[in-house]
Design a protein around this motif. Structure first.
Motif, PDB file in Angstrom:
ATOM      1  N   ALA A 281       0.962  -1.073  -0.077  1.00 22.77           N
ATOM      2  CA  ALA A 281       0.019  -0.009   0.082  1.00 22.77           C
ATOM      3  C   ALA A 281       0.928   1.142  -0.022  1.00 22.77           C
ATOM      4  O   ALA A 281       1.984   1.079   0.302  1.00 22.77           O
ATOM      5  N   ASP A 284      -2.176   7.326   1.117  1.00 20.62           N
ATOM      6  CA  ASP A 284      -2.876   7.910   0.190  1.00 20.62           C
ATOM      7  C   ASP A 284      -3.480   9.214   0.694  1.00 20.62           C
ATOM      8  O   ASP A 284      -3.828   9.965   0.147  1.00 20.62           O
ATOM      9  N   ASN A 316      -3.995  -7.102  -2.361  1.00 16.51           N
ATOM     10  CA  ASN A 316      -3.787  -5.679  -2.652  1.00 16.51           C
ATOM     11  C   ASN A 316      -3.957  -4.847  -1.391  1.00 16.51           C
ATOM     12  O   ASN A 316      -5.002  -4.888  -1.147  1.00 16.51           O
ATOM     13  N   PHE A 317      -2.989  -4.393  -0.948  1.00 21.14           N
ATOM     14  CA  PHE A 317      -3.226  -3.502   0.370  1.00 21.14           C
ATOM     15  C   PHE A 317      -3.442  -2.218   0.331  1.00 21.14           C
ATOM     16  O   PHE A 317      -3.711  -1.406   1.102  1.00 21.14           O
ATOM     17  N   TYR A 318      -3.684  -1.676  -1.000  1.00 20.04           N
ATOM     18  CA  TYR A 318      -4.290  -0.238  -1.153  1.00 20.04           C
ATOM     19  C   TYR A 318      -5.409   0.084  -0.575  1.00 20.04           C
ATOM     20  O   TYR A 318      -6.435  -0.922  -0.499  1.00 20.04           O
ATOM     21  N   LYS A 320      -6.368  -0.385   2.652  1.00 17.62           N
ATOM     22  CA  LYS A 320      -6.482  -1.538   3.704  1.00 17.62           C
ATOM     23  C   LYS A 320      -5.687  -1.112   4.934  1.00 17.62           C
ATOM     24  O   LYS A 320      -5.576  -1.875   5.926  1.00 17.62           O
TER      25      LYS A 320
END
Length: 354
Positions: A281, A284, A316-318, A320
């Motif tokens: 990730a 963001d 996919n750790f985006y 999270k």
């Protein structure tokens, strides 16, 4: 001759393994002489044999898998081993990731592991968005282990040779024959002869002892600050080398992209084995303007789509991981790596591993 033979056979077993492997490989030991990776692998193999390990997991990847910027006892491998121990599981996790590793290095490490008799039956790999961005030609698709790849898999080396530093290409074309011969001899000595393989290790050992006597605190043992305590970060991320990592140009998702080429090679090697690949990730909040571009989001979807039909576990750790758990734009504080480890452990629990 007998003296040299005894050193060759016995030296690896008299060296304290935790100098070069303590929850993860010693980055300082490998970064200045990449042939030292063989010493690390030899020591890991000795640990496996001494502890009679039947099941173990190997982690490969870059600084995220390595768990920068925290100490080794706050790393993903440490936390995973701790979780397994609490559940009285017998498997162990070895972290062979290294900052700046590219997918070409990861592929080469798998080939090196095979040489040293280290199993790849249970494997965790981290990848990052920047790995898919077009290279022009930097960063090289094989950052650390170019000579090792050349000696093991010449076809793959030639496939991505144009992506390697110009100086390497010039040497390969015969512009410096003497230097090539010298390099080959050095690689042979430092990969095969114990008195050379362990030279840097002994130097590192005595340096650390001297630093302890002087009361010098290792950098990695100092506390890790969260990103919001670092006022310099927003300005730093405006530098060209960081801007490139978050480009929103459409990804090329075939073998012409070195990232895809080596991922295909890795997945082929891992057929029938337990393999978890996770996309790290990013913060963001710190990278809000970059990751919210339509091109960036479409690229993330392309990565997800690539893994849909692949015989691997993919995470996919985006979005999270709480932004408070980041130490910068992509690395985590120890609490962040603990959170990440818990998610990885859930996948390990689905594998047939003791």
């Amino acid at each position: 001759m007998i003296y040299l033979l005894v050193i060759q056979l016995c030296l690896p077993y008299f060296i304290p393994a935790n100098i070069i492997y303590d929850n993860r490989l010693n980055y300082d030991f490998v970064k200045n002489r990449t042939t030292n990776i063989d010493t690390v692998l030899e020591q890991v193999k000795i640990i496996i044999e001494k502890e009679h390990l039947k099941d173990y997991v190997v982690i490969l990847g870059d600084s995220v898998a390595y768990s920068n910027p925290g100490p080794s006892d706050k790393s993903i491998s440490y936390y995973l081993n701790e979780m397994a121990e609490k559940e009285e599981r017998s498997f162990r996790v070895f972290n062979l990731a290294m900052p700046a590793m590219q997918t070409g290095d990861i592929y080469t490490m798998l080939l090196k592991m095979k040489q040293h008799g280290i199993s790849n039956d249970h494997l965790i790999i981290n990848i990052v968005y920047a790995g898919f961005v077009k290279r022009d030609p930097d960063p090289p698709a094989v950052y650390w282990l170019q000579q090792q790849l050349k000696s093991i898999d010449i076809d793959s080396y030639q496939k991505i040779e144009s992506n390697l530093p110009a100086s390497s290409n010039n040497e390969e074309k015969g512009f410096n024959v003497f230097k090539n011969i010298k390099t080959s001899i050095n690689i042979f000595l430092y990969e095969n002869i114990s008195i050379f393989m362990y030279k840097d290790l002994l130097q590192l050992y005595f340096t650390e002892k001297i630093n302890q006597i002087r009361g010098k605190i290792p950098v990695e043992t100092k506390s890790v600050q969260p990103w919001y305590a670092k006022d310099f970060l927003p300005e730093l991320l405006k530098q060209p080398e960081y801007r490139r990592d978050y480009a929103d140009n459409m990804f090329e998702m075939d073998g012409n992209n070195p990232q895809i080429y080596f991922l295909n090679k890795i997945i082929e090697l891992q057929k029938g084995k337990n393999t978890l690949i996770f996309l790290a990730a990013v913060n963001d909040e710190l990278l809000y303007d970059d990751i919210n571009k339509s091109g960036y989001q479409e690229n993330l979807q392309r990565i997800d789509n690539y893994f849909k039909d692949k015989p691997v576990d993919y995470l996919n750790f985006y979005g999270k991981i709480d932004n408070k758990l980041f130490s910068d734009h992509i690395h985590l504080i120890p609490e962040g790596y603990y959170y990440l480890s818990k998610s990885l452990y859930k996948t390990i629990n689905t594998w047939k591993i003791n």
